[in-house]
Structure formats: C-alpha cells, structure tokens
Write a protein that holds these residues in place. Structure first.
Motif, short mmCIF file in Angstrom:
data_model
loop_
_atom_site.label_atom_id
_atom_site.label_comp_id
_atom_site.label_asym_id
_atom_site.label_seq_id
_atom_site.Cartn_x
_atom_site.Cartn_y
_atom_site.Cartn_z
N PHE A 1 -0.82 -0.75 -10.27
CA PHE A 1 -0.19 0.35 -10.98
C PHE A 1 -0.66 0.41 -12.43
O PHE A 1 -0.97 -0.61 -13.04
CB PHE A 1 1.33 0.16 -10.99
CG PHE A 1 1.90 -0.01 -9.62
CD1 PHE A 1 1.81 1.03 -8.70
CD2 PHE A 1 2.49 -1.20 -9.23
CE1 PHE A 1 2.33 0.89 -7.42
CE2 PHE A 1 3.00 -1.35 -7.95
CZ PHE A 1 2.93 -0.31 -7.04
N TYR B 1 1.90 -9.69 -6.21
CA TYR B 1 0.61 -9.20 -6.71
C TYR B 1 -0.26 -10.33 -7.27
O TYR B 1 -1.11 -10.10 -8.13
CB TYR B 1 0.83 -8.12 -7.79
CG TYR B 1 1.57 -6.92 -7.27
CD1 TYR B 1 0.95 -5.99 -6.43
CD2 TYR B 1 2.91 -6.71 -7.58
CE1 TYR B 1 1.64 -4.90 -5.93
CE2 TYR B 1 3.61 -5.61 -7.08
CZ TYR B 1 2.96 -4.71 -6.26
OH TYR B 1 3.65 -3.63 -5.75
N ARG C 1 4.42 6.14 -13.58
CA ARG C 1 3.57 5.13 -12.96
C ARG C 1 2.66 5.79 -11.93
O ARG C 1 3.14 6.52 -11.07
CB ARG C 1 4.46 4.09 -12.27
CG ARG C 1 3.71 2.89 -11.75
CD ARG C 1 4.55 2.08 -10.74
NE ARG C 1 4.50 2.67 -9.43
CZ ARG C 1 5.06 2.15 -8.35
NH1 ARG C 1 5.75 1.01 -8.42
NH2 ARG C 1 4.96 2.74 -7.17
N PHE D 1 10.91 5.47 -4.03
CA PHE D 1 9.63 5.51 -3.30
C PHE D 1 9.71 6.49 -2.13
O PHE D 1 8.78 7.24 -1.85
CB PHE D 1 9.23 4.11 -2.83
CG PHE D 1 9.21 3.13 -3.97
CD1 PHE D 1 8.41 3.36 -5.08
CD2 PHE D 1 10.01 2.00 -3.95
CE1 PHE D 1 8.41 2.48 -6.15
CE2 PHE D 1 10.01 1.11 -5.02
CZ PHE D 1 9.21 1.35 -6.11
N LYS E 1 0.15 -6.72 0.35
CA LYS E 1 -0.52 -6.37 -0.91
C LYS E 1 -1.93 -6.93 -0.95
O LYS E 1 -2.84 -6.30 -1.47
CB LYS E 1 0.25 -6.98 -2.09
CG LYS E 1 1.70 -6.62 -2.14
CD LYS E 1 1.90 -5.17 -2.45
CE LYS E 1 3.38 -4.85 -2.39
NZ LYS E 1 3.64 -3.44 -2.48
N TYR F 1 11.37 -3.89 -9.95
CA TYR F 1 11.28 -3.39 -8.57
C TYR F 1 12.69 -3.08 -8.10
O TYR F 1 13.61 -3.87 -8.30
CB TYR F 1 10.62 -4.47 -7.71
CG TYR F 1 10.42 -4.12 -6.26
CD1 TYR F 1 9.84 -2.91 -5.88
CD2 TYR F 1 10.79 -5.01 -5.27
CE1 TYR F 1 9.65 -2.61 -4.55
CE2 TYR F 1 10.59 -4.72 -3.93
CZ TYR F 1 10.03 -3.52 -3.58
OH TYR F 1 9.83 -3.21 -2.25
N GLY G 1 2.20 7.97 -6.00
CA GLY G 1 3.54 7.46 -6.32
C GLY G 1 3.77 6.10 -5.67
O GLY G 1 3.41 5.06 -6.24
N GLN G 2 4.34 6.12 -4.47
CA GLN G 2 4.63 4.87 -3.76
C GLN G 2 3.37 4.00 -3.67
O GLN G 2 2.27 4.52 -3.42
CB GLN G 2 5.13 5.21 -2.35
CG GLN G 2 5.68 4.03 -1.59
CD GLN G 2 6.19 4.44 -0.21
OE1 GLN G 2 5.80 5.48 0.33
NE2 GLN G 2 7.06 3.63 0.35
N1 GLN Z 1 6.20 -1.72 -3.84
C1 GLN Z 1 5.87 -0.38 -3.59
C2 GLN Z 1 5.98 0.42 -4.88
O1 GLN Z 1 6.45 -0.06 -5.87
C3 GLN Z 1 6.66 0.33 -2.54
C4 GLN Z 1 7.65 -0.42 -1.81
C5 GLN Z 1 8.61 0.43 -1.08
O2 GLN Z 1 8.33 1.57 -0.77
N2 GLN Z 1 9.74 -0.11 -0.82
O3 GLN Z 1 5.60 1.54 -4.86
#
Ligand code: GLN
Ligand code: PMP
Length: 382
Positions: A317, A202, A362, A17, A233, A122, A33-34
């Motif tokens: 996403f 989420y 993504r 990220f 979130k 993640y 992206g992030q």
């Molecule tokens: N959860 C967010 C993602 O998947 C970012 C989290 C982070 O930057 N640590 O993009």
C-alpha cells in the motif's frame, strides 16, 4: 420473526474493504482499494497443490498443521530471524492471518483487560478486542510519519495492560518498525506481564533493503509474543486464506485449545504444496524486490496526477494526500472518484475509531502494470 439479539458489536458495520470492492464492481472501477494482487500466483505452486490432491492428500491433516510445513517454517524463521522455534509445540497453521490474530486475542484476553492498539490499524483488531470483553487503548500514530511515540505508550500502560499490538510493515501506512523501536519495546515490557501480538503478514513485502524487525529476532520478546503470518500475502494467493502463528510453547498450548474447537485443521493440499515450495528460500526472499518495483512504477505513474505520495517502506500500500484536489472528507473523495472516475481506493479514516481524517487515501499497488496504468490514466483527469 427472529427473536431479538443483543449485538456483541453494536457499533460495527460492514468492513470498508467489502464496501469499496462492492462499489468498484457496481461502477466498473479499477480496484486499487482492497489489498489483493490481480496478477497470477506461481504456476509451480498451483501444480504442487494439484499434485497433492491427485496423490490423495485430501483428508484432515494434523490440527496443528501439516508437519512438514511446520518444519520448513521453523527453518525459515531460523534463517531469517535467528529464532529457534520448535515446529511441534510453537507453530500452528491457521486459516489466514486474520484468524490467527482473532485466535491469539481470544486465547489471551479476559474481560476488562487493556490492549494497546496503534491507529490507523487493520480494521479487524478493535472488534476482535471488543468481542472478547477487553478494552482497546488507542494511541494515534501521528500523520504524516506514523511513527510510534513510545513515551505515550509508557504513559498509557496500566496494571491492566495485557497486550500491545504491533503491525510492521504497516497496513495502511506502509511504515515499518526500526531496531530502535524494538529496543524501546524490550525495555518497556521487561519485568511486566505484557504480551505482544505482532502482525507480520507483510514481513516479506519490505523495500529498499530495510530489514524486517520481527519480534522473533529478540528471544525476550519472542517468548511473550504471538506472531501472525499469512501465506496469502507472500504467495499472491489471498483467497487461499492460509497463515500461521508462532509463539512460545506455553502460549501456543492455550492458542491450540481455542483453535481446535473453531477450525481444527486447515486445507490439506495447499499445506502439502507449501511445504515443498518453501524449501526453496527464494520463494519468499524475492518477493520484496518484486513488490518494490510495483511501488516504484506506481509512484512514477502517479506523478502525472495531483495526488501527493507519502513514503511506503513496506506492505502493498501507499498513502496519498489529495489537498491539491479538494477538501472533501476522505470517505467522500473515495466514493466520488470510484463513481465518477472509475478508480477505487480506501479512505484512511476507516482505520480509526472516531472521526479522525487527515485527508489521505490508500492505494494498493499489487497489480499488473496495465492495471496501474489504466488507473492512473483515470486519476490524472481529476
Ligand atoms: N488486508 C486487505 C486490505 O487491507 C484486505 C483484507 C480484507 O478484505 N479483509 O485491503
Ligand atoms: N493483517 C493485516 C495488517 C492485513 O492487511 C491482512 C490482510 N487481510 C491480514 C492481517 C490478514 O491476512 P489474511 O488474508 O491471511 O487473513
């Protein structure tokens, strides 16, 4: 010169990220992206934080979290999931969901314990397991549906299995757990010492009327689970880094032993504000429909491009295949389109240990319409 250090995470680099957001900044790219929204959060919630500060809520609050916030959260999980949770002994406010997950793993894991983790996942999960001396047992979610193969889970359980990690709605896939998954899970863990870490950050970003399958819906799962959440979130304020963990009193007692000497207590004014804001159930019940519109708008715009969507049932996403564009690796493609076309995305291989690359990327659609339009205008040129 600093004395040499034996790394606790020798194979871990900088999170994808940060890598992709830095590249987006360097090349002036639209950052899909992030995962973070680029639209403003609720003005009313900001006003409540300001009011909390001017009213003097500026000192440490209770180490378990501002009491009124824990009470309103107990009411939330009761109304949504039918869970009876004691705000005094079963909820702890944390500085974000990532911290809640880290603390839960650190509370539970002994060296040599096995933790079942589904990939893609993640990117904090596996380093968090390793840093505790435990062993990630990796199970792939097969492309393109990313559904859990419970027969494989059954085969991979051993006497050393301490925990199963779940994440629904899922980052990065947008897949969600269904009731049938929960029923199989219940029968699998029954009469075992296996705990569940359920990453539900989420929970409200779930679409098409699908109910969120929280572990808190099932008392037999809830008592062996640490469920982790993020206000960032739900309320479009990822920079607040505020979340919480819900667990049974026995597990939470141990969780708090770790928490109290790491963070102790979290930012007070935002907790005071959230306690009032969450009293209105619409504050969380309307977010799914709002984000679903963004998903639909993005998906419709993306029809102008050569990217092919996979379904997104939740999270913010959506995954896209790019087989009509090139056969580059997903990392090469992501870097190239950031630099050459000015749109950043995340290569899904970054969510795996090893070389797995199904050639999907993504995109985060939690953005203003004009941001999505600008991004797609550029992506359509590829
Ligand atoms: N959860 C967010 C993602 O998947 C970012 C989290 C982070 O930057 N640590 O993009
Ligand atoms: N879990 C998943 C799957 C996530 O995508 C995120 C977002 N970063 C988190 C946990 C943690 O959220 P937070 O920003 O509250 O730490």
């Amino acid at each position: 010169m600093a004395p040499p250090l034996l790394s606790k995470l020798p194979r871990v680099g900088t999170t994808i990220f940060t890598v992709m957001s830095s590249l987006a900044t360097e090349y002036g790219a639209v950052n899909l992206g992030q995962g973070f929204p680029d639209f403003p959060m609720s003005e009313a919630l900001v006003a409540l934080v300001n009011r909390a500060m001017t009213s003097g809520f500026n000192q440490y609050t209770h180490m378990n979290g501002f009491p009124a916030l824990r009470e309103v959260l107990a009411e939330k999980v009761r109304s949504l999931y039918g869970a009876i949770v004691d705000p005094d002994s079963e909820i702890t406010i944390t500085p974000g969901g990532t911290y809640a997950i880290y603390t839960a793993l650190t509370t539970v894991l002994q060296p040599g314990d096995e933790v079942i983790v589904f990939q893609p996942c993640y990117d904090s999960y596996i380093p968090n397991i390793l840093v505790n001396g435990a062993i990630p047992v990796l199970i792939d979610l097969p492309f393109p549906d990313y559904q859990i193969d419970w027969e494989e889970v059954r085969r991979r359980i051993t006497p050393r299995t301490r925990m199963i990690m779940l994440n629904s709605p899922n980052n990065p896939t947008g897949a969600v757990l269904r009731e049938t998954d929960m029923q199989v899970l219940r029968s699998l863990v029954k009469d075992t010492p296996i705990l569940i870490l359920s990453d539900e950050v989420y929970e409200h970003l779930i679409f098409d009327g699908i109910p969120h399958q929280s572990v808190l819906r099932y008392p037999d799962l809830a008592e062996r689970s640490l469920a982790c959440y993020s206000f960032g979130k739900t309320y479009h304020c990822t920079g607040w880094k505020l979340g919480y963990c819900v667990s049974s009193a026995a597990l939470m007692k141990e969780f708090r032993k770790v928490h109290q000497f790491n963070c102790f207590s979290c930012h007070t004014p935002s907790q005071v504000a959230l306690a009032e804001f969450l009293a209105d159930k619409d504050s969380y019940n309307t977010v799914g429909v709002f984000m679903q519109r963004k998903r639909d708008y993005f998906q419709q715009l993306m029809q102008q491009t050569k990217f092919t969507p996979l379904p997104s049932y939740g999270s913010y996403f959506q995954l896209y295949k790019y087989d009509r564009i090139s056969d580059e690796s997903d990392k090469e493609l992501s870097i190239r389109i950031t630099k050459e076309y000015g749109v950043a995305c995340i290569p899904v291989s970054a969510f795996y240990i090893g070389e797995k690359d199904d050639k999907v990327v993504r995109f985060c659609f939690a953005k203003k319409e004009e941001t999505l339009e600008k991004a797609v205008e550029r992506l359509a040129k590829i």
